[in-house]
Scaffold this motif. Structure first.
Motif, PDB file in Angstrom:
ATOM      1  N   ALA A  88     -16.456 157.469  -8.731  1.00  0.00           N
ATOM      2  CA  ALA A  88     -15.361 157.979  -7.914  1.00  0.00           C
ATOM      3  C   ALA A  88     -15.051 159.432  -8.265  1.00  0.00           C
ATOM      4  N   ALA A  89     -15.086 159.759  -9.555  1.00  0.00           N
ATOM      5  CA  ALA A  89     -14.829 161.143  -9.968  1.00  0.00           C
ATOM      6  C   ALA A  89     -15.875 162.094  -9.396  1.00  0.00           C
ATOM      7  N   ARG A  90     -17.130 161.678  -9.384  1.00  0.00           N
ATOM      8  CA  ARG A  90     -18.188 162.536  -8.845  1.00  0.00           C
ATOM      9  C   ARG A  90     -18.046 162.730  -7.344  1.00  0.00           C
ATOM     10  N   ALA A  91     -17.462 161.743  -6.653  1.00  0.00           N
ATOM     11  CA  ALA A  91     -17.286 161.847  -5.207  1.00  0.00           C
ATOM     12  C   ALA A  91     -15.946 162.451  -4.828  1.00  0.00           C
ATOM     13  N   GLY A  92     -15.089 162.770  -5.811  1.00  0.00           N
ATOM     14  CA  GLY A  92     -13.781 163.337  -5.508  1.00  0.00           C
ATOM     15  C   GLY A  92     -12.806 162.329  -4.945  1.00  0.00           C
ATOM     16  N   ILE A  93     -12.945 161.060  -5.334  1.00  0.00           N
ATOM     17  CA  ILE A  93     -12.095 159.982  -4.826  1.00  0.00           C
ATOM     18  C   ILE A  93     -11.055 159.634  -5.874  1.00  0.00           C
ATOM     19  N   ASP A  94      -9.818 159.456  -5.440  1.00  0.00           N
ATOM     20  CA  ASP A  94      -8.740 159.087  -6.355  1.00  0.00           C
ATOM     21  C   ASP A  94      -8.986 157.682  -6.892  1.00  0.00           C
ATOM     22  N   PHE A  95      -8.802 157.508  -8.204  1.00  0.00           N
ATOM     23  CA  PHE A  95      -9.046 156.227  -8.873  1.00  0.00           C
ATOM     24  C   PHE A  95      -7.828 155.903  -9.726  1.00  0.00           C
ATOM     25  N   ILE A  96      -7.381 154.643  -9.662  1.00  0.00           N
ATOM     26  CA  ILE A  96      -6.198 154.249 -10.409  1.00  0.00           C
ATOM     27  C   ILE A  96      -6.362 152.813 -10.892  1.00  0.00           C
ATOM     28  N   LEU A  97      -5.824 152.528 -12.093  1.00  0.00           N
ATOM     29  CA  LEU A  97      -5.761 151.175 -12.629  1.00  0.00           C
ATOM     30  C   LEU A  97      -4.327 150.674 -12.508  1.00  0.00           C
ATOM     31  N   VAL A  98      -4.170 149.424 -12.080  1.00  0.00           N
ATOM     32  CA  VAL A  98      -2.834 148.878 -11.835  1.00  0.00           C
ATOM     33  C   VAL A  98      -2.606 147.666 -12.725  1.00  0.00           C
ATOM     34  N   ASP A  99      -1.343 147.282 -12.836  1.00  0.00           N
ATOM     35  CA  ASP A  99      -0.953 146.114 -13.617  1.00  0.00           C
ATOM     36  C   ASP A  99      -1.507 144.850 -12.942  1.00  0.00           C
ATOM     37  N   PRO A 100      -2.267 144.015 -13.684  1.00  0.00           N
ATOM     38  CA  PRO A 100      -2.867 142.829 -13.055  1.00  0.00           C
ATOM     39  C   PRO A 100      -1.935 141.623 -12.969  1.00  0.00           C
ATOM     40  N   ALA A 101      -0.712 141.740 -13.480  1.00  0.00           N
ATOM     41  CA  ALA A 101       0.170 140.572 -13.553  1.00  0.00           C
ATOM     42  C   ALA A 101       0.499 140.028 -12.168  1.00  0.00           C
ATOM     43  N   TYR A 102       0.249 138.744 -11.971  1.00  0.00           N
ATOM     44  CA  TYR A 102       0.646 137.987 -10.779  1.00  0.00           C
ATOM     45  C   TYR A 102       0.016 138.501  -9.484  1.00  0.00           C
ATOM     46  N   THR A 103      -1.097 139.195  -9.561  1.00  0.00           N
ATOM     47  CA  THR A 103      -1.714 139.684  -8.323  1.00  0.00           C
ATOM     48  C   THR A 103      -2.214 138.536  -7.453  1.00  0.00           C
ATOM     49  N   SER A 104      -2.570 137.400  -8.064  1.00  0.00           N
ATOM     50  CA  SER A 104      -3.070 136.270  -7.274  1.00  0.00           C
ATOM     51  C   SER A 104      -1.977 135.273  -6.923  1.00  0.00           C
ATOM     52  N   GLN A 105      -0.729 135.535  -7.347  1.00  0.00           N
ATOM     53  CA  GLN A 105       0.373 134.637  -7.032  1.00  0.00           C
ATOM     54  C   GLN A 105       1.410 135.286  -6.112  1.00  0.00           C
ATOM     55  N   ALA A 106       1.265 136.578  -5.860  1.00  0.00           N
ATOM     56  CA  ALA A 106       2.231 137.302  -5.020  1.00  0.00           C
ATOM     57  C   ALA A 106       1.717 137.402  -3.594  1.00  0.00           C
ATOM     58  N   CYS A 107       2.636 137.323  -2.650  1.00  0.00           N
ATOM     59  CA  CYS A 107       2.284 137.433  -1.234  1.00  0.00           C
ATOM     60  C   CYS A 107       2.312 138.911  -0.822  1.00  0.00           C
ATOM     61  N   PRO A 108       1.217 139.444  -0.286  1.00  0.00           N
ATOM     62  CA  PRO A 108       1.216 140.860   0.122  1.00  0.00           C
ATOM     63  C   PRO A 108       2.044 141.139   1.372  1.00  0.00           C
ATOM     64  N   GLU A 109       2.460 140.098   2.086  1.00  0.00           N
ATOM     65  CA  GLU A 109       3.251 140.297   3.300  1.00  0.00           C
ATOM     66  C   GLU A 109       4.753 140.299   3.006  1.00  0.00           C
ATOM     67  N   CYS A 110       5.245 139.247   2.324  1.00  0.00           N
ATOM     68  CA  CYS A 110       6.692 139.144   2.091  1.00  0.00           C
ATOM     69  C   CYS A 110       7.072 139.445   0.646  1.00  0.00           C
ATOM     70  N   GLY A 111       6.109 139.536  -0.260  1.00  0.00           N
ATOM     71  CA  GLY A 111       6.393 139.852  -1.650  1.00  0.00           C
ATOM     72  C   GLY A 111       6.796 138.673  -2.510  1.00  0.00           C
ATOM     73  N   TRP A 112       6.837 137.461  -1.958  1.00  0.00           N
ATOM     74  CA  TRP A 112       7.251 136.284  -2.717  1.00  0.00           C
ATOM     75  C   TRP A 112       6.189 135.935  -3.757  1.00  0.00           C
ATOM     76  N   THR A 113       6.628 135.793  -5.027  1.00  0.00           N
ATOM     77  CA  THR A 113       5.723 135.491  -6.135  1.00  0.00           C
ATOM     78  C   THR A 113       6.072 134.131  -6.711  1.00  0.00           C
ATOM     79  N   SER A 114       5.098 133.245  -6.734  1.00  0.00           N
ATOM     80  CA  SER A 114       5.326 131.904  -7.258  1.00  0.00           C
ATOM     81  C   SER A 114       3.993 131.268  -7.605  1.00  0.00           C
ATOM     82  N   ARG A 115       3.990 130.467  -8.684  1.00  0.00           N
ATOM     83  CA  ARG A 115       2.788 129.735  -9.046  1.00  0.00           C
ATOM     84  C   ARG A 115       2.423 128.721  -7.971  1.00  0.00           C
ATOM     85  N   ALA A 116       3.438 128.253  -7.233  1.00  0.00           N
ATOM     86  CA  ALA A 116       3.186 127.292  -6.161  1.00  0.00           C
ATOM     87  C   ALA A 116       2.394 127.893  -5.010  1.00  0.00           C
ATOM     88  N   ASN A 117       2.292 129.222  -4.959  1.00  0.00           N
ATOM     89  CA  ASN A 117       1.487 129.851  -3.915  1.00  0.00           C
ATOM     90  C   ASN A 117      -0.005 129.599  -4.095  1.00  0.00           C
TER      91      ASN A 117
END
Length: 293
Positions: free
Chosen positions: A201-230
């Motif tokens: 990405a650096a060689r291509a001039g593309i912005d690269f970022i690392l984000v917090d991985p917490a609850y990424t698979s339990q949070a809803c990207p539409e409404c933001g609701w986070t639950s293990r039941a998801n």
């Protein structure tokens, strides 16, 4: 060491005197050696072939603004990588004989059983086979990570986006895994794919970022609701609030993309100096050269 780039000859000083030998390589490597400043080099002897690994100084590319947001990538064991666009990697999007993630896991398990069988046997013939097999799995995973990172960078460049990945540092100590999965988790190459994607990405001039991985698979990207039941099943996501459903890894990749956009906004928020913080940091530091080989 001295170079004659026009004749493609390198002169090396050895313990027995100076040796002048021709060199060759891939077209892109030869072009880099001919056009860019040369730095340190390592002379290696590998499987009957002499290799000269050369470091060149690359010009710093202009970092393009991610006008269309970020391309999120979720890494895992069941699926090596899933993008926020829904691409599952490796798969049909990548060339080569690897058919998919199930094929990768089957190959790794088969080679693990083969190594255990040969180690238990312990005969000279078994040790010869082990030496021949050494590094084969590592080369396969390295090639796959290169292919995946190339695909991700090409997609981000084509669509005018940045790249967001999870910050998985220390994941082996944080994640609880069943004893049958611990060997797979501890031998997985998360960090390698992150580094491959970062420098491409650096060689291509593309912005690269690392984000917090917490609850990424339990949070809803539409409404933001986070639950293990998801997560009613390992690969299934169903939001208990708004009803959004899909593959859990794809949902996680969408959350990673959103966190990349939010993180980029925080980094570039206005400051009293009148400059965004990211630009202020870049302008306060002397330029550094990027290395390649």
């Amino acid at each position: 060491m001295s170079w004659n780039r026009d004749a493609r000859i390198v002169s090396l000083w050895t313990p027995t005197g100076r040796v002048t030998v021709p060199y060759t390589g891939r077209p892109e490597d030869l072009k880099a050696v001919e056009a860019l400043p040369i730095g340190e080099a390592d002379l290696l002897y590998r499987r009957g072939v002499w290799l000269l690994q050369v470091t060149v100084t690359l010009p710093r590319p202009h970092l393009r603004e991610p006008a269309n947001g970020f391309l999120g990538v979720d890494q895992g064991v069941a699926n090596l990588a899933v993008t926020s666009d829904g691409a599952v990697l490796p798969g049909t999007a990548l060339p080569g004989p690897i058919q998919g993630n199930g094929h990768v896991r089957a190959l790794r398990e088969r080679r693990h059983r083969q190594r255990r069988r040969l180690q238990k046997k312990g005969t000279p013939a078994a040790r010869r086979v082990l030496r021949r097999l050494s590094g084969r799995e590592h080369r396969m995973m390295t090639d796959l990570n290169h292919q995946i990172s190339k695909y991700v960078v090409r997609e981000a460049e084509r669509t005018g986006r940045g790249i967001a990945l999870e910050d998985l540092q220390g994941i082996r100590g944080r994640v609880r895994a069943h004893r049958l999965q611990r060997r797979t988790l501890h031998s997985w190459t998360f960090a390698q794919m992150i580094e491959f994607t970062r420098y491409k990405a650096a060689r291509a001039g593309i912005d690269f970022i690392l984000v917090d991985p917490a609850y990424t698979s339990q949070a809803c990207p539409e409404c933001g609701w986070t639950s293990r039941a998801n997560r009613p099943a390992r690969g299934r996501f169903v939001c208990t609030r708004c009803g959004l459903a899909g593959h859990a890894d794809h949902i996680a990749a969408r959350n990673i993309a959103q966190r990349g956009t939010a993180g980029r906004a925080v980094v570039n928020q206005p400051h009293a100096t009148g400059l965004p913080s990211a630009r202020r940091d870049r302008e306060s530091k002397p330029p550094a050269s990027a290395g390649g080989s």
